[in-house]
Design a protein around this motif. Structure first.
Motif, PDB file in Angstrom:
ATOM      1  N   ILE A   9       0.838  -1.203   0.000  1.00  0.00           N
ATOM      2  CA  ILE A   9       0.000   0.000   0.000  1.00  0.00           C
ATOM      3  C   ILE A   9       0.873   1.253   0.000  1.00  0.00           C
ATOM      4  CG2 ILE A   9      -1.996  -1.091   1.046  1.00  0.00           C
ATOM      5  CD1 ILE A   9      -1.169   0.033   3.733  1.00  0.00           C
ATOM      6  N   ASN A  22      -0.014   2.465  -5.115  1.00  0.00           N
ATOM      7  CA  ASN A  22      -1.080   2.705  -4.157  1.00  0.00           C
ATOM      8  C   ASN A  22      -1.928   3.930  -4.488  1.00  0.00           C
ATOM      9  OD1 ASN A  22      -2.521   2.270  -1.623  1.00  0.00           O
ATOM     10  ND2 ASN A  22      -1.531   4.144  -0.953  1.00  0.00           N
ATOM     11  N   GLY A  77      -5.448   2.999  -4.884  1.00  0.00           N
ATOM     12  CA  GLY A  77      -5.961   2.540  -3.599  1.00  0.00           C
ATOM     13  C   GLY A  77      -6.194   3.695  -2.639  1.00  0.00           C
ATOM     14  N   GLY A 133      -4.533  -4.729   1.232  1.00  0.00           N
ATOM     15  CA  GLY A 133      -3.129  -4.480   1.537  1.00  0.00           C
ATOM     16  C   GLY A 133      -2.862  -4.454   3.027  1.00  0.00           C
TER      17      GLY A 133
END
Length: 583
Positions: free
Chosen positions: A133, A138, A141, A151
Motif C-alpha cells: 500500500i 497505491n 488505492g 493491503g
C-alpha cells in the motif's frame, strides 16, 4: 513543517560531546556520511526491548543520529525533533533543525547537540513497512480506500509473524527515546514537532516532565483528538474560509467567480461516474491512468488544504476539473498516495490511541454537511478491525499538564489540526504561548515571512522562557497569491541541455540534498532523501516550473559556469534558496 527539507568502530564518548560524566550504559556513535545529514553527523544504534514491560525477548534496533554542537561553549541540553504521520522518520525529516540553529548562512554557532532518533517501527528503526500500500501502485488505492483493506490484511499477516504489533504505541516509543537520552547523558531536551510530532511531544512531556527544557509545537494534535473524527468538520471549515478568501480577492474572484458551485459540480459529477486522468510516474517516467470517484476527489481537495502553497492552487484545479481536466488533481493524489512512511506504525498508533475511542453515536453529527463525509472514519475503522493494536484505557486521552515553556503555532485554516485544538492544549500548559497564523494551514510553505516560525523556535531554545515572548513577526507572514494559471508555457529543450543539469545539489554545509534527474528526455525530477519526488517542466534551458501538485508554485533556476550547472536556485515564494552542486 517542510517536506523538502529533508535527512561502530570508532567510539564516541558522551563526556567529550556534552561536557558531563558519561553514564553507565554507553551509546557508541561514529562518523557517518549520509544524504541529508551534515558532514559532522555521528550515527549509531541503540537496542530496546520490543515489550518494555516484560524487559525480555525480542529487541528493536533504534537508529540514532547526533549532529554535534560546533560552538566553543557547548550547552548540556539537546534539541530533538519529532516527525508527523504517525510513521515519518525523525532522522530524515529532522536534519533541518541543525541548519536552522546554524542560521541561513551556516555561520551562527550551534550551541546544542541535535538528537534525532527514529521511533520504533519508523525510519530505520525496524520499520513497519507495508509495501503493498505504498509507492505509485497505491495511488488508486489511496483514492478509493485511503488504506486499501486487502493491503492492510496482507501487511498484518506478514509483520505479525515477527512483530508484536500491540507494542508499537506512542508511550513505548517515547520511553525508548528517553532511554536513548539517558544513554547519551543529556539531562534535558528541547522538543520540536509538527502534526503527530506534537502528540509525541505531549506524551513525552507527560511521561518524562523533568527531562523537558522547552517545547515547540506546530499543528497541534491533542491527546484526546480521536482522529479522524474531527477531520471532515475541520476540512469543511478550511474550505469555506478559502472560498471566502478567494471571493474577497479581486484576481481570484474574477478568475473563479463560481468556485463554491464548481466544487459542488465536480463532487456531484464524480459521484455519478468516475473521472479519469493520466499522469506520469515520477519514479519510472511511465504513464499511469487514475480514476476519481467522489470520495477520491474529496480527500484530494482535503489534502490540498494542508499547505498554504497547495491551497492557493485549489481554485484553479477545481476550475480545470469542472472543465474536464483532472490531471492537476491527479498529480496531487500521486504526491499524497505514493508516500513511503511506515504505514504499520500509523495503524498501530492510531488504531490504539484514536480510532478505538470513536463512538458510533457521534459520527453522524461530526460529518453532517461536510464535503468529506464519513469516508475517512469508515476506512480507518475497517483497517483497524484487520490490525492488531494495543488495548489502552481512557487515561491515554488525558491532557498533558505542564509548566514547560512552550510555543504552540496553529494555522487559521488548518484542515486537520484546527487552531481550536491548539487553544485547548495551551490551556493546560501554564507557560504556553499560542500563536495563530492568519491564513495559515497545516504547513505554511510558500508564505512570505515564514522564517518567522524558525526565528521563534530559535528564540525559545536560546532563552528558555516564554516570558514577554515576542511573536510580532507573525504579522509579517502573508499567504501566497492564488494561482490563476498553470504557469509559463513549456519550452522545448534538447536532451543534452537537460542532461548537464543532472546531479546532486546541497543547501549549504549540512543542508538538505536534492537529486536532479532527467525523465523521458523532457522533464526534470527532484528527489529528496525521504523519498519525495517532484516533476518540473522547462520554461527555458535553465528555468523550470513545477508540474502540478506539491511542485506547483516552485520555480527552479540553474546557474551555469563554462556550460556546467554549478548551483540550483529554488524559489517557493519565500526567500529563494541556493543549493550548490555536489562534486
Amino acid at each position: 513543517m517542510r517536506r523538502i527539507s529533508t535527512f561502530a568502530t570508532i567510539t564516541f564518548f558522551c563526556a567529550l560531546a556534552i561536557g558531563t560524566a558519561a553514564p553507565a550504559a554507553k551509546l557508541a556513535l561514529s562518523p557517518c556520511k549520509k544524504p541529508g545529514l551534515p558532514d559532522d553527523a555521528r550515527c549509531g544504534t541503540y537496542e530496546v526491548f520490543e515489550n518494555r514491560a516484560a524487559g525480555t525477548g525480542r529487541k528493536i534496533p533504534l537508529r540514532v543520529v547526533v549532529i554535534p554542537a560546533n560552538a566553543p561553549q557547548k550547552l548540556p541540553d539537546a534539541v530533538t525533533y519529532f516527525a508527523g504521520g504517525p510513521g515519518g522518520s525523525d532522522v530524515e525529516e529532522g536534519s533541518w533543525v541543525a541548519q536552522m540553529l546554524r542560521g541561513a548562512d551556516g555561520k551562527r554557532p550551534q550551541t546544542r547537540d541535535v538528537l534525532l532518533v527514529d521511533l520504533r517501527g519508523t525510519g530505520e528503526s525496524a520499520p513497519l513497512k507495508c509495501p503493498g500500500i505504498q509507492g505509485i501502485q497505491n495511488v488508486q488505492g489511496f483514492l478509493d480506500e485511503f488504506v486499501p483493506l486487502a493491503g492492510v490484511r496482507s501487511c498484518h499477516e506478514q509483520l505479525s509473524k515477527t512483530r508484536d504489533l500491540s507494542q508499537y504505541t506512542s508511550a513505548n516509543a517515547l520511553d525508548d527515546l528517553d532511554e536513548v537520552r539517558a544513554a547519551l547523558g543529556y539531562e534535558k531536551l528541547n522538543l520540536i514537532g509538527g502534526s503527530y510530532g506534537t502528540r509525541s511531544e505531549l506524551v513525552y512531556m507527560r511521561r518524562h516532565p523533568s527531562r523537558v527544557r522547552t517545547a515547540a509545537l506546530f499543528g497541534i494534535v491533542p491527546n484526546d483528538a480521536r482522529t479522524p473524527l474531527q477531520f471532515a468538520r475541520s476540512a469543511q471549515k478550511a474550505l469555506d474560509g478559502l472560498i471566502a478568501e478567494c471571493a474577497g480577492d479581486a484576481a481570484c474572484n474574477k478568475a473563479f467567480p463560481r468556485l463554491r458551485e464548481e466544487v459542488a459540480e465536480v463532487l456531484q459529477r464524480t459521484g455519478k461516474e468516475p473521472a479519469r486522468a493520466e499522469l506520469i510516474d515520477a519514479g519510472t517516467g511511465k504513464s499511469l491512468e487514475v480514476r476519481f470517484n467522489r470520495d477520491g476527489v474529496a480527500q484530494t481537495l482535503r489534502y490540498m488544504l494542508y499547505g498554504t502553497d497547495t491551497a492557493a492552487q485549489l481554485p484553479l484545479y477545481v476550475h480545470l476539473a469542472a472543465q474536464g481536466d483532472f490531471r492537476p488533481l491527479a498529480e496531487v493524489a500521486r504526491n499524497w498516495g505514493s508516500g513511503l512512511s511506515s504505514d504499520g506504525y500509523f495503524l498501530s498508533v492510531t488504531c490504539a490511541e484514536d480510532v478505538a475511542f470513536i463512538r458510533e453515536d457521534e459520527i453522524q453529527a461530526a460529518v453532517a454537511g461536510t464535503f468529506v463525509g464519513d469516508f475517512r472514519i469508515r476506512q480507518q475503522q475497517a483497517a483497524c478491525k484487520a490490525w492488531t493494536s494495543a488495548k489502552l484505557g481512557p487515561d491515554v486521552l488525558a491532557p498533558t499538564v505542564s509548566d514547560v515553556p512552550t510555543l504552540l503555532v496553529s494555522g487559521e485554516r488548518d484542515p486537520v489540526t484546527p487552531s481550536s485544538d491548539g487553544e485547548k492544549v495551551a490551556r493546560q500548559l501554564r507557560r504556553g504561548v499560542h500563536v495563530v497564523v492568519p491564513d495559515g494551514a497545516h504547513g505554511n510553505n510558500g508564505m512570505k515571512g515564514r522564517e518567522c516560525e524558525e526565528e521563534m523556535m530559535v528564540k525559545l531554545i536560546e532563552s528558555g522562557t516564554t516570558e514577554r515572548f515576542d511573536t510580532s513577526c507573525v504579522a509579517r507572514m502573508e499567504r501566497p497569491a492564488f494561482a490563476l494559471s498553470l504557469g509559463e508555457p513549456e519550452a522545448t529543450v534538447a536532451a543534452a541541455e537537460l542532461d548537464r543539469l543532472a546531479g546532486t545539489y546541497r543547501a549549504g554545509e549540512g543542508g538538505f540534498e536534492l537529486r536532479v534527474d532527467v525523465i523521458n528526455g523532457k522533464r526534470l525530477r527532484l528527489s529528496s532523501s525521504d523519498g519525495l519526488t517532484l516533476l518540473f517542466v522547462p520554461t527555458s534551458a535553465t528555468t523550470f516550473r513545477g508540474d502540478y501538485g506539491m511542485a506547483a508554485g516552485i520555480a527552479l533556476t540553474f546557474r551555469l559556469e563554462k556550460g556546467r550547472a554549478v548551483a540550483l536556485i529554488m524559489d517557493r515564494g519565500e526567500k529563494p534558496e541556493e543549493l550548490k552542486r555536489v562534486p
